[in-house]
Design a protein around this motif. Structure first.
Motif, PDB file in Angstrom:
ATOM      1  N   MET A   8      -6.448  63.774  57.597  1.00 41.88           N
ATOM      2  CA  MET A   8      -6.472  64.719  56.477  1.00 41.88           C
ATOM      3  C   MET A   8      -6.037  66.122  56.927  1.00 41.88           C
ATOM      4  N   ARG A   9      -5.298  66.781  56.057  1.00 42.14           N
ATOM      5  CA  ARG A   9      -4.819  68.133  56.345  1.00 42.14           C
ATOM      6  C   ARG A   9      -5.350  69.106  55.284  1.00 42.14           C
ATOM      7  N   VAL A  10      -5.636  70.311  55.708  1.00 42.69           N
ATOM      8  CA  VAL A  10      -6.015  71.361  54.758  1.00 42.69           C
ATOM      9  C   VAL A  10      -5.075  72.540  54.942  1.00 42.69           C
ATOM     10  N   PHE A  11      -4.486  73.012  53.868  1.00 40.40           N
ATOM     11  CA  PHE A  11      -3.607  74.178  53.907  1.00 40.40           C
ATOM     12  C   PHE A  11      -4.262  75.336  53.166  1.00 40.40           C
ATOM     13  N   LEU A  12      -4.387  76.443  53.839  1.00 41.43           N
ATOM     14  CA  LEU A  12      -4.914  77.629  53.151  1.00 41.43           C
ATOM     15  C   LEU A  12      -3.733  78.491  52.737  1.00 41.43           C
ATOM     16  N   ILE A  13      -3.694  78.839  51.479  1.00 39.39           N
ATOM     17  CA  ILE A  13      -2.624  79.702  51.009  1.00 39.39           C
ATOM     18  C   ILE A  13      -3.229  80.963  50.398  1.00 39.39           C
ATOM     19  N   GLY A  14      -2.411  81.980  50.236  1.00 38.31           N
ATOM     20  CA  GLY A  14      -2.907  83.233  49.672  1.00 38.31           C
ATOM     21  C   GLY A  14      -2.182  84.396  50.298  1.00 38.31           C
ATOM     22  N   MET A  15      -2.416  85.558  49.722  1.00 35.39           N
ATOM     23  CA  MET A  15      -1.757  86.775  50.161  1.00 35.39           C
ATOM     24  C   MET A  15      -2.198  87.139  51.576  1.00 35.39           C
ATOM     25  N   MET A  16      -1.397  87.983  52.205  1.00 36.06           N
ATOM     26  CA  MET A  16      -1.832  88.528  53.484  1.00 36.06           C
ATOM     27  C   MET A  16      -3.163  89.244  53.266  1.00 36.06           C
ATOM     28  N   GLY A  17      -4.020  89.157  54.273  1.00 30.11           N
ATOM     29  CA  GLY A  17      -5.309  89.837  54.159  1.00 30.11           C
ATOM     30  C   GLY A  17      -6.357  89.046  53.395  1.00 30.11           C
ATOM     31  N   SER A  18      -5.985  87.873  52.910  1.00 30.46           N
ATOM     32  CA  SER A  18      -6.982  87.117  52.139  1.00 30.46           C
ATOM     33  C   SER A  18      -7.889  86.325  53.080  1.00 30.46           C
ATOM     34  N   GLY A  19      -7.637  86.393  54.372  1.00 31.29           N
ATOM     35  CA  GLY A  19      -8.567  85.779  55.336  1.00 31.29           C
ATOM     36  C   GLY A  19      -8.185  84.376  55.753  1.00 31.29           C
ATOM     37  N   LYS A  20      -6.946  83.990  55.510  1.00 26.71           N
ATOM     38  CA  LYS A  20      -6.536  82.610  55.813  1.00 26.71           C
ATOM     39  C   LYS A  20      -6.763  82.241  57.282  1.00 26.71           C
ATOM     40  N   SER A  21      -6.414  83.160  58.186  1.00 31.14           N
ATOM     41  CA  SER A  21      -6.559  82.834  59.614  1.00 31.14           C
ATOM     42  C   SER A  21      -8.018  82.769  60.037  1.00 31.14           C
ATOM     43  N   THR A  22      -8.768  83.778  59.660  1.00 29.25           N
ATOM     44  CA  THR A  22     -10.185  83.808  60.054  1.00 29.25           C
ATOM     45  C   THR A  22     -10.920  82.594  59.480  1.00 29.25           C
ATOM     46  N   ILE A  23     -10.760  82.407  58.166  1.00 33.58           N
ATOM     47  CA  ILE A  23     -11.419  81.278  57.505  1.00 33.58           C
ATOM     48  C   ILE A  23     -10.916  79.966  58.080  1.00 33.58           C
ATOM     49  N   GLY A  24      -9.615  79.901  58.314  1.00 33.54           N
ATOM     50  CA  GLY A  24      -9.013  78.669  58.835  1.00 33.54           C
ATOM     51  C   GLY A  24      -9.607  78.286  60.186  1.00 33.54           C
ATOM     52  N   ARG A  25      -9.786  79.296  61.018  1.00 31.62           N
ATOM     53  CA  ARG A  25     -10.350  79.030  62.343  1.00 31.62           C
ATOM     54  C   ARG A  25     -11.776  78.476  62.227  1.00 31.62           C
ATOM     55  N   ILE A  26     -12.600  79.106  61.383  1.00 34.18           N
ATOM     56  CA  ILE A  26     -13.985  78.617  61.212  1.00 34.18           C
ATOM     57  C   ILE A  26     -13.965  77.208  60.611  1.00 34.18           C
ATOM     58  N   LEU A  27     -13.132  77.057  59.598  1.00 32.97           N
ATOM     59  CA  LEU A  27     -13.045  75.772  58.905  1.00 32.97           C
ATOM     60  C   LEU A  27     -12.647  74.655  59.870  1.00 32.97           C
TER      61      LEU A  27
ATOM     62  N   ILE B 147       5.504  70.247  48.055  1.00 35.73           N
ATOM     63  CA  ILE B 147       4.849  69.632  49.216  1.00 35.73           C
ATOM     64  C   ILE B 147       3.353  69.951  49.207  1.00 35.73           C
ATOM     65  N   LEU B 148       3.029  71.221  49.009  1.00 32.09           N
ATOM     66  CA  LEU B 148       1.622  71.651  49.089  1.00 32.09           C
ATOM     67  C   LEU B 148       0.765  71.043  47.977  1.00 32.09           C
ATOM     68  N   LYS B 149       1.391  70.794  46.842  1.00 34.19           N
ATOM     69  CA  LYS B 149       0.610  70.197  45.741  1.00 34.19           C
ATOM     70  C   LYS B 149       0.171  68.777  46.056  1.00 34.19           C
ATOM     71  N   GLY B 150       0.868  68.146  46.974  1.00 33.57           N
ATOM     72  CA  GLY B 150       0.448  66.803  47.398  1.00 33.57           C
ATOM     73  C   GLY B 150      -0.596  66.834  48.509  1.00 33.57           C
ATOM     74  N   GLU B 151      -0.956  68.038  48.917  1.00 36.92           N
ATOM     75  CA  GLU B 151      -1.902  68.193  50.026  1.00 36.92           C
ATOM     76  C   GLU B 151      -3.203  68.843  49.535  1.00 36.92           C
ATOM     77  N   ASN B 152      -4.203  68.919  50.433  1.00 39.53           N
ATOM     78  CA  ASN B 152      -5.386  69.732  50.155  1.00 39.53           C
ATOM     79  C   ASN B 152      -5.028  71.187  50.396  1.00 39.53           C
ATOM     80  N   ALA B 153      -4.524  71.832  49.367  1.00 39.31           N
ATOM     81  CA  ALA B 153      -4.151  73.236  49.526  1.00 39.31           C
ATOM     82  C   ALA B 153      -5.121  74.077  48.714  1.00 39.31           C
ATOM     83  N   VAL B 154      -5.661  75.093  49.339  1.00 43.34           N
ATOM     84  CA  VAL B 154      -6.631  75.938  48.643  1.00 43.34           C
ATOM     85  C   VAL B 154      -6.171  77.399  48.720  1.00 43.34           C
ATOM     86  N   TYR B 155      -6.152  78.019  47.566  1.00 43.21           N
ATOM     87  CA  TYR B 155      -5.719  79.412  47.447  1.00 43.21           C
ATOM     88  C   TYR B 155      -6.921  80.343  47.612  1.00 43.21           C
ATOM     89  N   LEU B 156      -6.859  81.218  48.594  1.00 47.97           N
ATOM     90  CA  LEU B 156      -7.929  82.212  48.775  1.00 47.97           C
ATOM     91  C   LEU B 156      -7.625  83.420  47.893  1.00 47.97           C
TER      92      LEU B 156
END
Lengths: 495, 495
Positions: free
Chosen positions: A1-20, A89-98
């Protein structure tokens, strides 16, 4: 399973992604970093020297590669959704918008030198407006008013399967189910804590009553709110009432369901780790009255208890660890899973979901074994008071949480018994090290007179004038007994 | 066994004696009348013509004869205790002094021409002062603030043996015990109704909490009084809590004991006939909340229930009969003791203690059979709602007691089903005659619109818009079923 975090810069994708990624036991991939690594240069430079188009091409290539990999959490670049093919592509994945309002975004990014912000403050609002509709085609999590753990929990809930393992508890079915919390959406009569409602609002039925959690709320004033809610909803004895929250909510709802129309069926969703370990088994509930904790209450078995470790991911630091202390206590008492817990302790602190699920399953099974031998809490079950004798001193005198106080109390009680030679020095060291890893052991010295007064009033004191108290002690993991000790001696280890 | 009532003229010895004799199934003897009969002349004439000394001689002779007879209730002459030998004799007997302040006595006797009152008002105060110490050597009952039935009950309690028959109820021991109420004196933690405390004060422990009985008291405000009492007394989970009163008190105390410290042992002394028949079996309790009757409550089995028919002797007219209606309903449903009840009806109305004890034993046994088949009241137990469908209209619209309303409701429901040919005309007549004997059947016509509105809101209505309702009907004593009937049709028998 893959999870993609999407969202604007500064929305915390990297920080949240690392914890997740550590929560979900997956590899973390930051697409921008990956591209920089491949090109041996920074994103800013790629933009400057090769142009945005080239960057977008590299980004799409990488995305196409990633969807052939497994067990990854990906932090995407902010502009990835501009491309139609990427979006497909992303719509076929677990993509979550922060999701975050642009003002919050601006505040977060101004401290860093990001390529798209060269144009200044207005640009972020303009970009946000441009991309908004594209982002909103994806499932989202609102992050502005949430802690990182709350965001991680909300994302994990979205992608959790809700598969459950039903344990054969002696009294009623208990399910361990990551994502099982979502089933609350089908329950028309539910009382939930405000906190849980805020974080997991998308699954909370609109008909639910939300109430405060915490000790203050645990009394008749809140019970009356619940009764009124049930009367307004015309709840009959064949309808099910649901409770979702920490110990306060499950206690209140447990009591309400046991006493409304002489008993209605109940489903409990304990949402704090402590409630999942402690309150989910045994059917105990309680209300405070005139300053006395749990002086009113009864025993009432739910039809089902659903333990979802994903919900607990949202907990504040400290509160989460209270639950770990409680679980550790159970493993120490039964001796089962004790060694495993010590090994997993680091992963549990990181809230690794697989470790958490396994640990919860074990804790619930073993709590059930203890409780089923002593359903009305007349003897054996009192061993669960381990650490409480001295813990009851730390709680008011150091003003720390119950869980922290019990951890400290347990450490000190073990210290006391090791000093007496009742238990092995090595066992004491083990327990002390583990508790230190879970909550830290920076306990203060207690004021001697207040501590003695509290200890004298302990309900376990043989009599109020007595100089002795009977407390449980674990001599080896899985082997406990009750010992009478002198109050003065015991006091010496905390003052 | 013999009972001698002593006391000043006007203290009610003859009236009370006569009631007491029918309650205790004994012959009534009025000593003054007996002497008059033997001499063929009035007491006044004996005083005038032969002197007081001669009268005292006759009186002592009669007393000496009476103590060789059995099963009598004797009303003595006011001066009988002046003689030392008489006092000796009476001290070996069940002699009860009916105590009343002289002002009350004077008020009572002035309407009659009594020999000792010729000297006027002062004489009664003088005589009272002279005799007071002699009277007070005997067990007494204060009668000035009591109804006749209360006095009869207090006297009967004094002489009741407290022997008990323990019934093998399916859930917990139930004792039928005339005089068993006295054992409450040994119970340190007791909640009693003010009414019972007033009448039977000599057996109520000083540590008891007395609370109001009646619908008004049956809510959380009174429950909190009970909790505070239990906290003040430091009640632990091994201490026993006792409740003594009507349904309100037993419900409140039942609920409190089930929820204090998650459940403390409970002994119930239901003191009204209705509570003894209705509430003593099945462990149901309930509290009113926000105008809804019994919407809060649970099931909690007492360790023991003590049913003392002597306590119920004290009840007001009307209230007592409610209990008889409830018992009759049970016998009609089960068919057992139905014929016997009809035969005993007159004796029961007179509160004959032997009949009452036997009837209570049967009612409790049969109620237990019904309840044990359906402990959580999901189906069968609903047959106990017999008469309640129409009763629920009479209760608010005619402002009569619940018991009276149910009696009328039952009569009208039977009438309705007899009209439909569902039940025999003769059965209807039987039931109607018996209810008429118990409570009278002077029910009014009900206002059609209010009655229809109430009927539509009945929880048994198939749905709120429905034109039908399902109600229990007894087709033959011991044979019942549930029938759907049209609201309009049913209404026709009450408007």
């Amino acid at each position: 399973m893959r999870v993609f975090l999407i969202g604007m810069m500064g929305s915390g994708k990297s920080t949240i992604g690392r914890i997740l990624s550590s929560v979900l036991d997956k590899e973390f991939i930051d697409m921008d970093l990956e591209i920089e690594k491949a090109k041996g240069t920074s994103i800013s430079e790629i933009f400057e020297k090769e142009g945005e188009e080239e960057f977008r091409r590299l980004e799409k290539d990488l995305l196409k590669k990633l969807v052939h990999r497994d067990e990854i959490v990906v932090s995407t670049g902010g502009g990835i959704i501009l491309d139609k093919e990427n979006r497909q592509i992303l719509k076929g994945e677990n993509a979550v918008y922060l999701r975050l309002p642009p003002a919050d975004l601006y505040r977060r990014v101004t401290v860093k030198g990001r390529p798209l912000l060269k144009e200044g403050k207005e640009s972020i609002f303009r970009i946000w407006e441009e991309r908004r509709e594209l982002y909103e085609q994806f499932p989202s999590v609102e992050t502005s008013s949430q802690s990182q753990w709350e965001t991680v929990a909300a994302i994990s809930m979205k992608i959790a399967s809700g598969e459950s393992r039903v344990l054969n508890s002696s009294s009623h079915p208990v399910s361990i189910s990551p994502g099982g919390f979502k089933s609350i959406g089908r329950m028309p009569n539910a009382v939930v804590s405000r906190r849980v409602e805020r974080i997991f609002s998308e699954w909370i039925p609109s008909s639910a009553l939300s109430i405060d959690d915490g000790e203050e709320a645990k009394g008749f004033h809140t019970l009356f709110q619940v009764y009124e809610y049930l009367m307004d909803r015309g709840l009959s004895r064949s309808d099910v009432l649901v409770g979702a929250g920490g110990g306060t909510v499950t206690d209140l709802v447990g009591f309400a369901s046991s006493t409304f129309k002489r008993g209605v069926p109940l489903i409990q969703y304990p949402t704090t780790l402590l409630a999942q370990v402690d309150a989910s088994i045994g059917g105990k509930n309680g209300l405070n009255f005139k300053g006395c904790k749990n002086v009113v209450g009864n025993f009432y078995m739910p039809s089902e208890t659903i333990i979802d470790p994903v919900v607990t991911l949202s907990m504040d630091e400290g509160r989460f660890e209270e639950g770990l202390v409680e679980a550790f206590k159970i493993f120490l008492i039964t001796g089962q899973y004790y060694e495993k817990f010590k090994k997993l302790c680091g992963k549990l602190k990181e809230r690794n979901l697989a470790a958490l699920s396994e640990m919860l399953e074990e804790a619930v099974k073993q709590k059930d074994r203890i409780v089923s031998m002593d359903i009305r809490e007349t003897g054996l079950r009192k061993v669960l008071n381990l650490g409480h004798t001295l813990g009851h001193l730390y709680e008011p005198l150091s003003r720390v949480s119950h869980g922290m106080a019990v951890a400290w109390g347990l450490e000190r009680e073990m210290h006391y018994f090791a000093g007496l030679g009742v238990i092995d020095e090595q066992l004491y060291r083990d327990v002390s090290d583990t508790l230190s890893e879970i909550v830290g052991l920076d306990f203060p010295q207690l004021p001697v007179e207040e501590a003695l007064r509290l200890l004298r009033n302990d309900k376990k004191a043989v009599d109020s004038e007595s100089a002795e108290i009977e407390i449980p002690v674990v001599k080896r993991p899985g082997e406990f007994e009750f010992l009478k000790v002198r109050l003065d001696d015991l006091l010496a280890v905390v003052v």
